[in-house]
Write an enzyme that holds these catalytic residues in place. Structure first.
Site, mmCIF file in Angstrom:
data_model
loop_
_atom_site.group_PDB
_atom_site.id
_atom_site.type_symbol
_atom_site.label_atom_id
_atom_site.label_comp_id
_atom_site.label_asym_id
_atom_site.label_seq_id
_atom_site.Cartn_x
_atom_site.Cartn_y
_atom_site.Cartn_z
ATOM 1 N N TYR A 166 -0.231 -3.664 10.967
ATOM 2 C CA TYR A 166 -1.022 -3.404 9.763
ATOM 3 C C TYR A 166 -2.367 -2.790 10.121
ATOM 4 O O TYR A 166 -3.209 -3.454 10.714
ATOM 5 C CB TYR A 166 -1.285 -4.724 9.022
ATOM 6 N N LYS A 200 7.174 -3.359 11.897
ATOM 7 C CA LYS A 200 7.192 -3.249 10.445
ATOM 8 C C LYS A 200 5.981 -2.454 10.009
ATOM 9 O O LYS A 200 4.848 -2.761 10.409
ATOM 10 C CB LYS A 200 7.131 -4.655 9.862
HETATM 11 O O1 LIG Z 1 6.651 -8.068 5.060
HETATM 12 C C1 LIG Z 1 6.028 -8.252 4.027
HETATM 13 C C2 LIG Z 1 5.119 -9.386 3.889
HETATM 14 O O2 LIG Z 1 5.103 -10.145 5.063
HETATM 15 C C3 LIG Z 1 6.182 -7.271 2.929
HETATM 16 O O3 LIG Z 1 6.124 -7.911 1.730
HETATM 17 P P1 LIG Z 1 6.069 -7.064 0.388
HETATM 18 O O4 LIG Z 1 7.349 -6.311 0.288
HETATM 19 O O5 LIG Z 1 5.896 -8.087 -0.687
HETATM 20 O O6 LIG Z 1 4.885 -6.137 0.535
#
Ligand SMILES: O=C(CO)COP(=O)(O)O
Length: 300
Positions: A166, A200
Site C-alpha cells: 500500500y 496485493k
Molecule cells: O484486501 C483488502 C482489505 O484487506 C481489500 O478490501 P476491499 O476490497 O474492501 O478494499
C-alpha cells in the site's frame, strides 16, 4: 498482456508451493486463479463498514459467504481466526493477517504493527500469511525491518507471504495518491524485491499521477498500466484489491483488465459483502466467469 507465472517458476520452497497449490488449484475454480474475501476492514476502518449490510458484521456470515461463493480463501486477523475459523473446519483456506491498524490517526506516518506471528498461522492451519507494507511512508524503514522478520519466519515454516503493498504518506499524496499508476507500480516492484510470494495492489490509475519522474508522462491506458504493474511484480503473483463500494460494471471491468494483464486473482471485500446476500452472490458469480477465462496452463 503479461504471462501469469506458474508456481514452479516462483522460487518457492516445497511447503509454500504445497500451500499455494491448495489455495489456487484445490479451491475456487481450481484453475490457478484466485478470488479472496478480505475481512480486516473492521480493524482498518472500524465498524462503519458494516452499516450498508449489518449481516456482514458477523464473521460467521462472511465465512459462509466465502464457502457459498466458492472463494479461494479469506483474510482475517488473529482474533477472528481464533474464534471463528474452526467453526467451518478449515473448509476455506485462511490467510492470517499478521499486522494491522485503525484509521483513527492520520495515515501520513503509517506503520502497521505486528500482532500475530507465522507460528500462529501454522497453529491455526492457515495456508498463507498477510503483511501490510506502507511503501513511501516516513516509517518505511522500521516497516521493512518487521517485514524481514516475517519473511524469515515464513521461509522457515514454508508459509506463503502475501504482501498488501500500500503506497502511503505525504510524498505519495504529492505524486497523485495511493492508487496513481506511479505509486502502485512502484509498490508492486518493492514487494517483489523484498521477497513477497504474492502481492496485493490497488488498481492503477495513470490519470491520477502528478509531479512524477519523466517516463510516467507517457500516456498509459488503464490496461497498459495494469500490464506494467504485473511486469513490475515479476514472479510475484499479483492480486488486485476491490476498494470502496462501486457499481457492478466498474468492478467487472477492473476484474477483466486485471486478469487480462496477468494478475492471478482478485481480493474484493466491501464490494462483495456490502451488498445484500443475493446481490453479493450474483456479483461473485460474474467474477468467477471472468476468472474462468484465464486458467494457468500448464498447471505447474
Ligand atoms: O484486501 C483488502 C482489505 O484487506 C481489500 O478490501 P476491499 O476490497 O474492501 O478494499
Amino acid at each position: 498482456m503479461t504471462t501469469r507465472p506458474r508456481l514452479s517458476q516462483c522460487g518457492l520452497s516445497a511447503g509454500k508451493r504445497a500451500r499455494l497449490h491448495r489455495i489456487l488449484h484445490q479451491h475456487g475454480l481450481g484453475n490457478g486463479t484466485a478470488l479472496f474475501l478480505p475481512y480486516d476492514q473492521g480493524l482498518e476502518h472500524g465498524p462503519r463498514d458494516f452499516f450498508p449490510d449489518p449481516a456482514a458484521a458477523d464473521p460467521r456470515y462472511i465465512i459462509k459467504l466465502a464457502l457459498e461463493g466458492g472463494f479461494n480463501g479469506i483474510a482475517v486477523q488473529i482474533g477472528l481466526a481464533e474464534k471463528f475459523y474452526w467453526d467451518y473446519a478449515g473448509e476455506v483456506p485462511l490467510i492470517l493477517k499478521l499486522n494491522g491498524k485503525t484509521d483513527i490517526p492520520s495515515d501520513r506516518d503509517a506503520l502497521s504493527p505486528l500482532h500475530a506471528s507465522v507460528e500462529d498461522a501454522v497453529r491455526l492451519g492457515a495456508d498463507a500469511v498477510g503483511y501490510t507494507l506502507y511503501v513511501g511512508s516516513p516509517a518505511q524503514v522500521p516497516d521493512y525491518g518487521q517485514l524481514h522478520e516475517v519473511r524469515r519466519d515464513a521461509q522457515r515454516f514454508g508459509m506463503p507471504l502475501v504482501v498488501w503493498a500500500y503506497p502511503r504518506g505525504a510524498a505519495i499524496e504529492q505524486k497523485g495518491g495511493k492508487d496513481s499508476f506511479y505509486a502502485v507500480h512502484y509498490a508492486a516492484r518493492v514487494a517483489s524485491e523484498l521477497g513477497a510470494d504474492v502481492v496485493k495492489v490497488n488498481f492503477p490509475h495513470p490519470e491520477k499521477q502528478q509531479d512524477v519522474p519523466d517516463p510516467y508522462h507517457t500516456a498509459f491506458t488503464a490496461q497498459q498500466a495494469m500490464d506494467a504493474v504485473v511486469r513490475a511484480a515479476n514472479r510475484t503473483l499479483v492480486l488486485v484489491s476491490g476498494g470502496s463500494r462501486a457499481g457492478d460494471e466498474a468492478m467487472l471491468e477492473k476484474a477483466e483488465e486485471s486478469m487480462a494483464a496477468g494478475a492471478t486473482g482478485l481480493i474484493f471485500g466491501r464490494n462483495v459483502w456490502q451488498r445484500e446476500h443475493g446481490a453479493s452472490l450474483r456479483l461473485v458469480e460474474q467474477l468467477r466467469q471472468i476468472l474462468a477465462k484465464y486458467p494457468t496452463t500448464p498447471k505447474v
